[in-house]
Scaffold this active site. Sequence first.
Site, PDB file in Angstrom:
ATOM      1  N   HIS A 191       0.739  -1.384  -0.107  1.00 10.22           N
ATOM      2  CA  HIS A 191       0.122   0.060   0.116  1.00 10.22           C
ATOM      3  C   HIS A 191       0.847   1.255  -0.032  1.00 10.22           C
ATOM      4  CE1 HIS A 191       0.159   0.498   4.559  1.00 10.22           C
ATOM      5  NE2 HIS A 191      -0.015   1.813   4.077  1.00 10.22           N
ATOM      6  N   SER A 240       4.259   2.558   7.684  1.00  7.25           N
ATOM      7  CA  SER A 240       3.718   1.674   7.162  1.00  7.25           C
ATOM      8  C   SER A 240       5.116   1.054   6.245  1.00  7.25           C
ATOM      9  CB  SER A 240       2.797   2.241   6.139  1.00  7.25           C
ATOM     10  OG  SER A 240       1.676   2.384   6.628  1.00  7.25           O
ATOM     11  N   ASP A 297      -0.592  -7.198   1.913  1.00  6.19           N
ATOM     12  CA  ASP A 297       0.175  -5.988   1.746  1.00  6.19           C
ATOM     13  C   ASP A 297       1.548  -6.137   1.959  1.00  6.19           C
ATOM     14  OD1 ASP A 297       0.269  -3.393   1.769  1.00  6.19           O
ATOM     15  OD2 ASP A 297      -0.434  -2.816   4.130  1.00  6.19           O
ATOM     16  N   GLY A 310       3.073   6.704   8.700  1.00  8.29           N
ATOM     17  CA  GLY A 310       4.430   7.060   8.207  1.00  8.29           C
ATOM     18  C   GLY A 310       5.378   5.726   8.761  1.00  8.29           C
TER      19      GLY A 310
HETATM   20  C1  4AZ Z   1      -0.921   4.436   8.294  1.00  3.04           C
HETATM   21  O1  4AZ Z   1      -1.816   5.369   8.250  1.00  3.04           O
HETATM   22  C2  4AZ Z   1      -1.001   3.878   9.722  1.00  3.04           C
HETATM   23  N1  4AZ Z   1      -1.696   1.819  14.357  1.00  3.04           N
HETATM   24  C3  4AZ Z   1      -0.080   2.839   9.993  1.00  3.04           C
HETATM   25  C4  4AZ Z   1      -0.200   1.862  10.979  1.00  3.04           C
HETATM   26  C5  4AZ Z   1      -1.175   2.224  11.812  1.00  3.04           C
HETATM   27  C6  4AZ Z   1      -2.374   3.000  11.514  1.00  3.04           C
HETATM   28  C7  4AZ Z   1      -2.228   3.964  10.391  1.00  3.04           C
HETATM   29  C8  4AZ Z   1      -1.390   1.254  13.151  1.00  3.04           C
HETATM   30  O2  4AZ Z   1       0.057   4.278   7.503  1.00  3.04           O
END
Ligand code: 4AZ
Length: 251
Positions: free
Chosen positions: A41, A196, A95, A194
Amino acid sequence: VVGGAVASVESQPWMAAIFHHDHFQCGGSLIAPCWVLTAAHCFPDGETTSTRSVSVYLGKSSINESNSIREQKFIVEQLILHQDYSNNAGNYNNDIALLKLRSKDGVCAVRSKSVRTVCLPPPLTMLPPGAICSIAGYGKTREGAWQYSQYLREAKVALMSQSVCKREEYYGNLITNNMFCAGSPDWKTDSCQGDSGGPLVCEVLGRVFVFGVVSWGDGCARKNKPGVYTRITNYNTWISQKTGLPAYTTG
Ligand code: 4AZ
């Protein structure tokens, strides 16, 4: 990362920082000298994303400052997204993505105190619920923050059972077998926007394995809303088919 503390990249030397058009985009994990594991993603334009617009840094403690002694910067040769990646149900199933770094004279990442690979755990293995693992990233330090963290941060989280995370007050049927949840019992520690693509690592017998990739969650550090991670041990065959690496690695 919400909670936890600033970390030097030497304590997470597999940490990759992925930039798209010179904007920080996502974290990643170095699993072999020329291969970075991340989340699908992170590339909303999918396989049409121009690899020329993506750069990968290793050995980076701060996303806004550079340290040319420690850092290694790479061009991406190949972007591989999982063929079954889908967000149609709003849950980022499958993902997972791989970035192949472009080598110079046959060499990609060079091992140092701030750069080294992380191990891939054996297929279909998982530590028990409650096991303490670490997350790392340059993401927000609270849900409503306007900016990402200036510095790499890490935090400890506990693995959660599938049955708990599939409860209605958690995420119900959004959780597939390709995911697992992790959080802290006081709900004060979590991954956030951020982070991710970055690693969830667990140490077993003195070796560090990447069991998860930061994928999604409902906000950050909310009660009953743990972080959701891609379950890497469901993808050993996929990773070895795409990279030619062995199904699991022990550094
Ligand atoms: C994001 O928006 C995101 N709490 C990544 C991890 C989590 C929530 C949002 C997990 O990239």
